[in-house]
Design a protein around this motif. Structure first.
Motif, PDB file in Angstrom:
ATOM      1  N   SER A  60       0.841  -1.192   0.000  1.00 50.75           N
ATOM      2  CA  SER A  60       0.000   0.000   0.000  1.00 50.75           C
ATOM      3  C   SER A  60       0.880   1.246   0.000  1.00 50.75           C
ATOM      4  N   GLY A  61       0.245   2.407   0.025  1.00 51.20           N
ATOM      5  CA  GLY A  61       0.968   3.672  -0.023  1.00 51.20           C
ATOM      6  C   GLY A  61       1.515   4.140   1.314  1.00 51.20           C
ATOM      7  N   ASP A  62       1.384   3.380   2.382  1.00 46.96           N
ATOM      8  CA  ASP A  62       1.872   3.776   3.698  1.00 46.96           C
ATOM      9  C   ASP A  62       3.399   3.794   3.696  1.00 46.96           C
ATOM     10  N   ALA A  63       3.992   4.905   4.133  1.00 43.15           N
ATOM     11  CA  ALA A  63       5.453   5.052   4.112  1.00 43.15           C
ATOM     12  C   ALA A  63       6.163   4.042   5.012  1.00 43.15           C
ATOM     13  N   ASN A  64       5.497   3.538   6.049  1.00 45.77           N
ATOM     14  CA  ASN A  64       6.112   2.570   6.956  1.00 45.77           C
ATOM     15  C   ASN A  64       5.975   1.131   6.468  1.00 45.77           C
ATOM     16  N   ASP A  65       5.189   0.929   5.438  1.00 46.45           N
ATOM     17  CA  ASP A  65       4.938  -0.414   4.940  1.00 46.45           C
ATOM     18  C   ASP A  65       6.191  -0.970   4.278  1.00 46.45           C
ATOM     19  N   GLY A  66       6.736  -2.043   4.830  1.00 43.92           N
ATOM     20  CA  GLY A  66       7.886  -2.690   4.242  1.00 43.92           C
ATOM     21  C   GLY A  66       9.226  -2.119   4.645  1.00 43.92           C
ATOM     22  N   ALA A  67       9.252  -1.251   5.647  1.00 48.51           N
ATOM     23  CA  ALA A  67      10.535  -0.700   6.110  1.00 48.51           C
ATOM     24  C   ALA A  67      11.334  -1.803   6.810  1.00 48.51           C
ATOM     25  N   ALA A  68      12.646  -1.671   6.798  1.00 46.34           N
ATOM     26  CA  ALA A  68      13.506  -2.637   7.483  1.00 46.34           C
ATOM     27  C   ALA A  68      14.416  -1.896   8.449  1.00 46.34           C
ATOM     28  N   THR A  69      14.727  -2.572   9.547  1.00 48.68           N
ATOM     29  CA  THR A  69      15.592  -1.994  10.570  1.00 48.68           C
ATOM     30  C   THR A  69      16.735  -2.956  10.856  1.00 48.68           C
ATOM     31  N   LEU A  70      17.949  -2.432  10.863  1.00 49.03           N
ATOM     32  CA  LEU A  70      19.131  -3.188  11.259  1.00 49.03           C
ATOM     33  C   LEU A  70      19.391  -2.825  12.715  1.00 49.03           C
ATOM     34  N   THR A  71      19.335  -3.827  13.597  1.00 49.41           N
ATOM     35  CA  THR A  71      19.473  -3.598  15.033  1.00 49.41           C
ATOM     36  C   THR A  71      20.642  -4.398  15.583  1.00 49.41           C
ATOM     37  N   CYS A  72      21.460  -3.774  16.415  1.00 48.38           N
ATOM     38  CA  CYS A  72      22.559  -4.483  17.069  1.00 48.38           C
ATOM     39  C   CYS A  72      21.991  -5.439  18.104  1.00 48.38           C
ATOM     40  N   VAL A  73      22.479  -6.664  18.110  1.00 51.17           N
ATOM     41  CA  VAL A  73      22.026  -7.671  19.080  1.00 51.17           C
ATOM     42  C   VAL A  73      23.119  -8.007  20.091  1.00 51.17           C
ATOM     43  N   SER A  74      24.296  -7.416  19.896  1.00 51.96           N
ATOM     44  CA  SER A  74      25.389  -7.546  20.855  1.00 51.96           C
ATOM     45  C   SER A  74      26.218  -6.270  20.768  1.00 51.96           C
ATOM     46  N   ALA A  75      27.114  -6.108  21.719  1.00 44.75           N
ATOM     47  CA  ALA A  75      27.942  -4.903  21.736  1.00 44.75           C
ATOM     48  C   ALA A  75      28.793  -4.822  20.472  1.00 44.75           C
ATOM     49  N   VAL A  76      28.866  -3.627  19.904  1.00 43.78           N
ATOM     50  CA  VAL A  76      29.675  -3.394  18.705  1.00 43.78           C
ATOM     51  C   VAL A  76      30.675  -2.293  19.060  1.00 43.78           C
ATOM     52  N   ALA A  77      31.940  -2.636  19.017  1.00 49.16           N
ATOM     53  CA  ALA A  77      32.991  -1.678  19.358  1.00 49.16           C
ATOM     54  C   ALA A  77      33.153  -0.652  18.243  1.00 49.16           C
ATOM     55  N   ALA A  78      33.685   0.503  18.594  1.00 46.95           N
ATOM     56  CA  ALA A  78      33.961   1.542  17.594  1.00 46.95           C
ATOM     57  C   ALA A  78      34.879   0.949  16.518  1.00 46.95           C
ATOM     58  N   GLY A  79      34.497   1.131  15.274  1.00 47.38           N
ATOM     59  CA  GLY A  79      35.292   0.622  14.163  1.00 47.38           C
ATOM     60  C   GLY A  79      34.991  -0.820  13.782  1.00 47.38           C
ATOM     61  N   GLU A  80      34.223  -1.541  14.618  1.00 48.98           N
ATOM     62  CA  GLU A  80      33.867  -2.934  14.311  1.00 48.98           C
ATOM     63  C   GLU A  80      32.774  -2.951  13.245  1.00 48.98           C
ATOM     64  N   GLU A  81      32.852  -3.913  12.351  1.00 51.08           N
ATOM     65  CA  GLU A  81      31.876  -4.042  11.277  1.00 51.08           C
ATOM     66  C   GLU A  81      30.552  -4.588  11.805  1.00 51.08           C
ATOM     67  N   CYS A  82      29.447  -4.004  11.351  1.00 53.26           N
ATOM     68  CA  CYS A  82      28.124  -4.547  11.638  1.00 53.26           C
ATOM     69  C   CYS A  82      27.871  -5.666  10.641  1.00 53.26           C
ATOM     70  N   VAL A  83      27.477  -6.841  11.119  1.00 51.95           N
ATOM     71  CA  VAL A  83      27.241  -8.004  10.272  1.00 51.95           C
ATOM     72  C   VAL A  83      25.976  -8.715  10.732  1.00 51.95           C
ATOM     73  N   TYR A  84      25.297  -9.365   9.800  1.00 48.62           N
ATOM     74  CA  TYR A  84      24.111 -10.141  10.162  1.00 48.62           C
ATOM     75  C   TYR A  84      24.074 -11.446   9.385  1.00 48.62           C
ATOM     76  N   ASN A  85      23.207 -12.341   9.808  1.00 52.23           N
ATOM     77  CA  ASN A  85      23.061 -13.666   9.222  1.00 52.23           C
ATOM     78  C   ASN A  85      22.156 -13.581   7.997  1.00 52.23           C
ATOM     79  N   TYR A  86      22.663 -13.968   6.828  1.00 54.31           N
ATOM     80  CA  TYR A  86      21.875 -13.942   5.596  1.00 54.31           C
ATOM     81  C   TYR A  86      20.888 -15.102   5.508  1.00 54.31           C
ATOM     82  N   GLY A  87      21.063 -16.122   6.306  1.00 58.73           N
ATOM     83  CA  GLY A  87      20.230 -17.318   6.205  1.00 58.73           C
ATOM     84  C   GLY A  87      19.125 -17.346   7.244  1.00 58.73           C
ATOM     85  N   PRO A  88      18.462 -18.489   7.346  1.00 58.25           N
ATOM     86  CA  PRO A  88      17.433 -18.651   8.382  1.00 58.25           C
ATOM     87  C   PRO A  88      18.099 -18.668   9.758  1.00 58.25           C
TER      88      PRO A  88
END
Length: 140
Positions: A60-88
């Motif tokens: 639909s035309g709602d601006a929030n429809d289908g938005a995605a959020t990348l959220t840290c699930v553990s501590a991330v040090a300055a300069g450390e790369e943010c990474v996530y699991n591409y699989g299930p």
């Protein structure tokens, strides 16, 4: 090659209706997020990606429809790369060979993340130790 890029970067959300993930079986949407597509995979992720859906029908035309959020699930040090699991989610419980096979088939790469390199190194060390032990026995 365009299809392979889509498949490697698309986020598939199943059973999406009325703003939640509990819709009728078989209902699904997929999206590619240009910024999230730049985030690398890891079998030891420090982030997670979640889709958010409006109360309206997906697409639909709602601006929030289908938005995605990348959220840290553990501590991330300055300069450390943010990474996530591409699989299930269960991919994180699989052994090295199964994870690599899945990622190779679904995403077109052999995983060389920190966890996979450590497990590969430990596997090589174990193989080397067993070979040396057998050689020692044969010499006697």
């Amino acid at each position: 090659t365009v299809l392979m890029k889509w498949q490697a970067n698309a986020h598939l959300y199943r059973n999406v209706t009325n703003g939640d993930m509990a819709g009728a079986a078989g209902t699904a949407v997929a999206a590619v997020y240009s910024l999230i597509a730049c985030v690398n995979h890891s079998c030891r992720p420090n982030c997670d990606v979640a889709g958010t859906w409006s109360a309206q029908k997906p697409g639909s035309g709602d601006a929030n429809d289908g938005a995605a959020t990348l959220t840290c699930v553990s501590a991330v040090a300055a300069g450390e790369e943010c990474v996530y699991n591409y699989g299930p989610r269960e991919l994180l419980t699989w052994n090295l060979e199964k994870r690599r096979r899945y990622l190779s088939e679904k995403n077109g790469f052999v995983c060389r993340c920190e966890r996979c390199r450590e497990e590969e190194s430990n596997k090589d060390a174990t193989t080397c130790t067993v070979s040396l032990s057998l050689a020692s026995i044969e010499d006697k």
